[in-house]
Motif scaffolding. Sequence first.
Motif, PDB file in Angstrom:
ATOM      1  N   ALA A  77       5.231   1.405   3.547  1.00  0.00           N
ATOM      2  CA  ALA A  77       4.290   1.403   2.435  1.00  0.00           C
ATOM      3  C   ALA A  77       4.451   0.093   1.693  1.00  0.00           C
ATOM      4  N   ARG A  78       3.322  -0.512   1.342  1.00  0.00           N
ATOM      5  CA  ARG A  78       3.391  -1.811   0.689  1.00  0.00           C
ATOM      6  C   ARG A  78       2.853  -1.717  -0.725  1.00  0.00           C
ATOM      7  N   TRP A  79       3.292  -2.658  -1.508  1.00  0.00           N
ATOM      8  CA  TRP A  79       2.781  -2.795  -2.870  1.00  0.00           C
ATOM      9  C   TRP A  79       1.691  -3.847  -2.775  1.00  0.00           C
ATOM     10  N   THR A  80       0.456  -3.425  -2.621  1.00  0.00           N
ATOM     11  CA  THR A  80      -0.621  -4.384  -2.430  1.00  0.00           C
ATOM     12  C   THR A  80      -1.662  -4.207  -3.524  1.00  0.00           C
ATOM     13  N   LEU A  81      -1.801  -5.210  -4.355  1.00  0.00           N
ATOM     14  CA  LEU A  81      -2.820  -5.172  -5.395  1.00  0.00           C
ATOM     15  C   LEU A  81      -3.766  -6.345  -5.158  1.00  0.00           C
ATOM     16  N   GLY A  82      -5.053  -6.073  -5.295  1.00  0.00           N
ATOM     17  CA  GLY A  82      -6.013  -7.151  -5.142  1.00  0.00           C
ATOM     18  C   GLY A  82      -7.235  -6.849  -5.981  1.00  0.00           C
ATOM     19  N   VAL A  83      -8.013  -7.880  -6.260  1.00  0.00           N
ATOM     20  CA  VAL A  83      -9.183  -7.662  -7.101  1.00  0.00           C
ATOM     21  C   VAL A  83     -10.397  -8.247  -6.389  1.00  0.00           C
ATOM     22  N   ASP A  84     -11.541  -7.586  -6.513  1.00  0.00           N
ATOM     23  CA  ASP A  84     -12.776  -8.160  -6.004  1.00  0.00           C
ATOM     24  C   ASP A  84     -13.915  -7.731  -6.912  1.00  0.00           C
ATOM     25  N   GLY A  85     -15.122  -8.023  -6.491  1.00  0.00           N
ATOM     26  CA  GLY A  85     -16.259  -7.748  -7.363  1.00  0.00           C
ATOM     27  C   GLY A  85     -16.472  -6.273  -7.636  1.00  0.00           C
ATOM     28  N   LEU A  86     -15.882  -5.438  -6.823  1.00  0.00           N
ATOM     29  CA  LEU A  86     -16.030  -4.003  -7.028  1.00  0.00           C
ATOM     30  C   LEU A  86     -15.126  -3.523  -8.157  1.00  0.00           C
ATOM     31  N   SER A  87     -13.913  -4.046  -8.181  1.00  0.00           N
ATOM     32  CA  SER A  87     -12.959  -3.538  -9.166  1.00  0.00           C
ATOM     33  C   SER A  87     -12.978  -4.343 -10.464  1.00  0.00           C
ATOM     34  N   LEU A  88     -13.324  -5.629 -10.381  1.00  0.00           N
ATOM     35  CA  LEU A  88     -13.189  -6.461 -11.580  1.00  0.00           C
ATOM     36  C   LEU A  88     -13.983  -5.940 -12.780  1.00  0.00           C
ATOM     37  N   PRO A  89     -15.267  -5.552 -12.612  1.00  0.00           N
ATOM     38  CA  PRO A  89     -15.978  -5.054 -13.796  1.00  0.00           C
ATOM     39  C   PRO A  89     -15.272  -3.880 -14.448  1.00  0.00           C
ATOM     40  N   LEU A  90     -14.722  -2.995 -13.618  1.00  0.00           N
ATOM     41  CA  LEU A  90     -14.045  -1.824 -14.182  1.00  0.00           C
ATOM     42  C   LEU A  90     -12.709  -2.200 -14.808  1.00  0.00           C
TER      43      LEU A  90
END
Lengths: 544, 541
Positions: free
Chosen positions: A89-102
């Motif tokens: 299991a990895r600790w993976t965080l990322g942001v894109d246009g789907l999550s950024l507004p929220l």
Amino acid sequence: MDTSMAQNWLQFHSLSSFPLLTLLCAMPLGFALLALAIPDEQTSAHKAWSFVGSLVTLGVSLVVLAGFDRNAVGLQQVDDYAWIPTFNARWTLGVDGLSLPLVLLTGLLMPIIFAGAWSAIDKRWKEFSIAMLILETGMLGSLLAVDLLSFYVFWEIMLVPMYLIVGIWGGKDRIYATVKFFIYTMFGSLLMLVAILWLYQKSGGSFALAQLAALHLSDKEQTWLFAAFALAFLIKVPVFPFHTWLPDAHTEAPTPGSVVLAGVMLKLGTYGLLRFAIPLFPSAMGTFSPLLLTLAVIGIVFGALMAYVQTDVKRLVAYSSVSHLGFVMLGIVIFNEEALQGAILQGVNHGLSTGALFLLVGYVYERRHTREIAEFGGIAAKMPVYAAFFVFVTMSSIALPLTNGFVGEFLIFAGSFKEGVQAVIAPVAEAGRWRNTVLVGGGIASLGIVLGAVYMLSMVRRVFFGQITNPANKALRDLTLREKTIMAVLAVFILWIGVYPSSWLNLSKTTVHAMVEAERPAILQVRAPLDYKHEAIQHAHADR
Amino acid sequence: MLHDLALITPQLILLVAALFTLVADPFLPSDASRRFWGLFGAGMSGLAVLACAALWKFGPHDMATPAFSYHLSASGHALFFTALVSMCALVTHLSSPAYLSEQGAHYGEYYALLHFATFGMAIMVSAESLLSLFIGLEIMSMAIYVLVAFKRTSAASVEAGLKYFVMGSVASAFLLYGIAFLFGLSGGTSFIEIQRALLAPKPGQDLWLGLAVVLTGGAFLFKVAAVPMHMWTPDAYEGAPTPITGFMSSAVKAAAFGSFLKFLYAGISGPALASLHLPIGQVLGCFAVLTMTVGNILALTQRSIKRMLAYSAIAHAGYLLLGTIATIDDPTLGSPFLAPTGAVPFYLVGYALASLAGFAALSSLGKDGEELTTEGQLAGLSKRHPIAALALTVSVLSLAGVPPTLGFFGKLQILRDVLAVDNGKYLPHVIILVLNSVVSAYYYLKVPVAIYMRPDSRAERVYVRESNLTWAMALPAFALLALGVMPGRAMNWASRSEEAIRAGAESANIAHSYAVVKGGGSAKGVVATVAPAKPAAPAVP
């Protein structure tokens, strides 16, 4: 279909050298832990500390925004570390246009919630601020995590603080409401956990979203796994008929709880569908499209009708949420660029305007300790500023042009009719059924807008206008400076999105484009096979 | 000899502690001075944990080789479980003095018995033969029977002890009878001898082997409180002194499952058993499903938190039984070999910590011979004793399996491993487990509801505040959260423990001979995965 190319919106676009997203997630938690050191009695210290904590988090989310590349496809600023080696299991965080507004919405709403809670929460501030801050960590983590196990952990972390917030600071039936909320949500998410583990086995031991999305699954597997994922998310949204926890939880929650529930947590359901359920099981999404569309439309109309007959303002707003989230669901099910853009934006809009409505209802509740519509009447004369804000937010909620609500709903309907109208222009025997469903559903859904105006405006009329009949209302004070400031901030955003939506739409444009390109063919292939061929031919032409 | 003794250092420490307590107790006459035994016991148990750690890290290479003429070993499995039960004893020693003197039953023998019980468990989990396993089990059980009845003036406590004693004795008799059959079949009691004997099946042994499996299996199911052998649990748990309830649901459960795993894996598995075509996996699956469902449903209606946790202990036994399937349902039955993950040992760590925290918190409620454990009596605890409130809440959240507590990862691992058996053969069981978790959430939530949300109705309510007791609840609760965020290390230990049982079975050359006996076909897969077997075990004397 080349899966590696098709799903590049789930690949990492850029790794970040500094764990900024981890910091963003951990920031509220850090403030919560430090709040443990402040003695219980120092209420004002807790108020200030949690407010500062949420402001700092907002600041970090703005740093994320500053580093965000609007034109890049894929996840950005990714933090990727090994977390539990035994599980891979990895600790993976990322942001894109789907999550950024929220993410931005969460960052923005939290200081507003804390400021609004100064008078709404009258006991145990220490526990309140800690629960709220942990909740923020859970929400941000759920929005950023792209490893299914860490996502699930964050998703469940949200549950306990919310349970405590409703249960400790809520209204009369708070315990019933909060236990119902907890059990409903846990039921959905545990079945999702089984589905996650099934995928984990299939992939030979990975929780990474991009890797799992590239798996080849049989139709039967896709159907069942999608059902398990979708159930968790549909309960959270909530979509009719899984909505019954929401009116109770919303009504019994204290104002800050309602705001965070409506503002962010419900959107995590729709976000989860887009981020996980659809890319993992696109063809199952095609199979379920007609059903989901029907449920979304029923939700729109049913929520609106239920809202109309409520006598409690807060319950009315709660049912309006069911209706509004129906629009978001409609946009998601249609799954073309316009509708998706609209759905994502409408998520933000709903957070702003329903959040504002809950705050406004809370203001008058603090003054009168009742929310019954019949208790009021004519209070605009006593509280002109309050009435002005309320009417303004109502306009946003019923999607008047130049407010944010209009932009979102317009885009969703534009997308729906684009999907459906080709049925009239170029009727195709086989493809007709899906398109007709869309046309009929879209038509009924547009009724929902009218109904929205009906229930909101009739409530506004009964509460604010006419003569003051109830003597208790004669002594009402208007909003204080703090309350006005909070409302003004929200009003600015409501107008901003309404007048110049591009600055928000541009955030998600590239991601949505890549997403539709990657996932739509598989969805269309199942729900409208001839359309799929048609679109494929058009694409081929366009490429030339 | 010295080498052999070195391998059981942890057990010797516990034994010395027990004997010393018995001898020296008369010199500490007053109630206050007996509190020393709590600290002493905690220290000695801690020392046993350290001894396990030292052996684990620096012990000789042949630790896993059975010592004392094939009766005991210090394999990874033995060390893991010895450390686990000693850790449980440590917390119980800390939480006991305040509770006992409040309840008017503070005697030095209590601590000696606690040491004896821990010693028995340590023998039981280190056993390499059925004889030492049985002796360990009896040492443990005798001590626990007395401890359950330790509140001599309380009718409930005495009744609980008697009930537990009578029923437990029947189970022991069953176990002994089953052992007798196995001895008759193999001519020996050590696991290796039994394995060897089963490798060369004699004609007509099926009936006796089947009988032996049923008898011994039934006894173990009794000890882990599986339905329908669970009847003793609620009464014994409710009547026992609260720290002992915590000790029973943590250490006794851990020891029972530890030896059960060893027995299933190293004792009775093998080609002879496979030739019986006993569907052990399916049978355990049925027991597991029945146990978790009945436990959870009965827990729903309980008013006393102590009794509710007793039923929840039954439910957790069900989850654990399901987990044992993942461990055992492969080598003998020819399904693909998983890398050992230690789901059951790992789950037991989380479950033990949660039980310890919860029951330590409950130990602090009540004064002057009265216990305050009903839901209504918990109301307002968050204001009066915030640490107990928090510990109890973390404990039930972990029991419910809510992340980021250790309980979540325990459940996750069991789900994963069971799902992996035979490409989802046990998917229905997994779904039942998940639905059971939802049901359990309902009654677990009553605790935080009472603690945090119900108004404090009565004016006078008393709680024991004592620093050792507070540590006893705070430390496990903190560990639940800390290990819940970073569970990797504990998972490694647990999987090493499971590796050890497998290695033990390998050294008896089962897998290899199994392939020879059965030959061809499906067995080849097993050989391929197990083949890197260690050099053959030394000859049996």
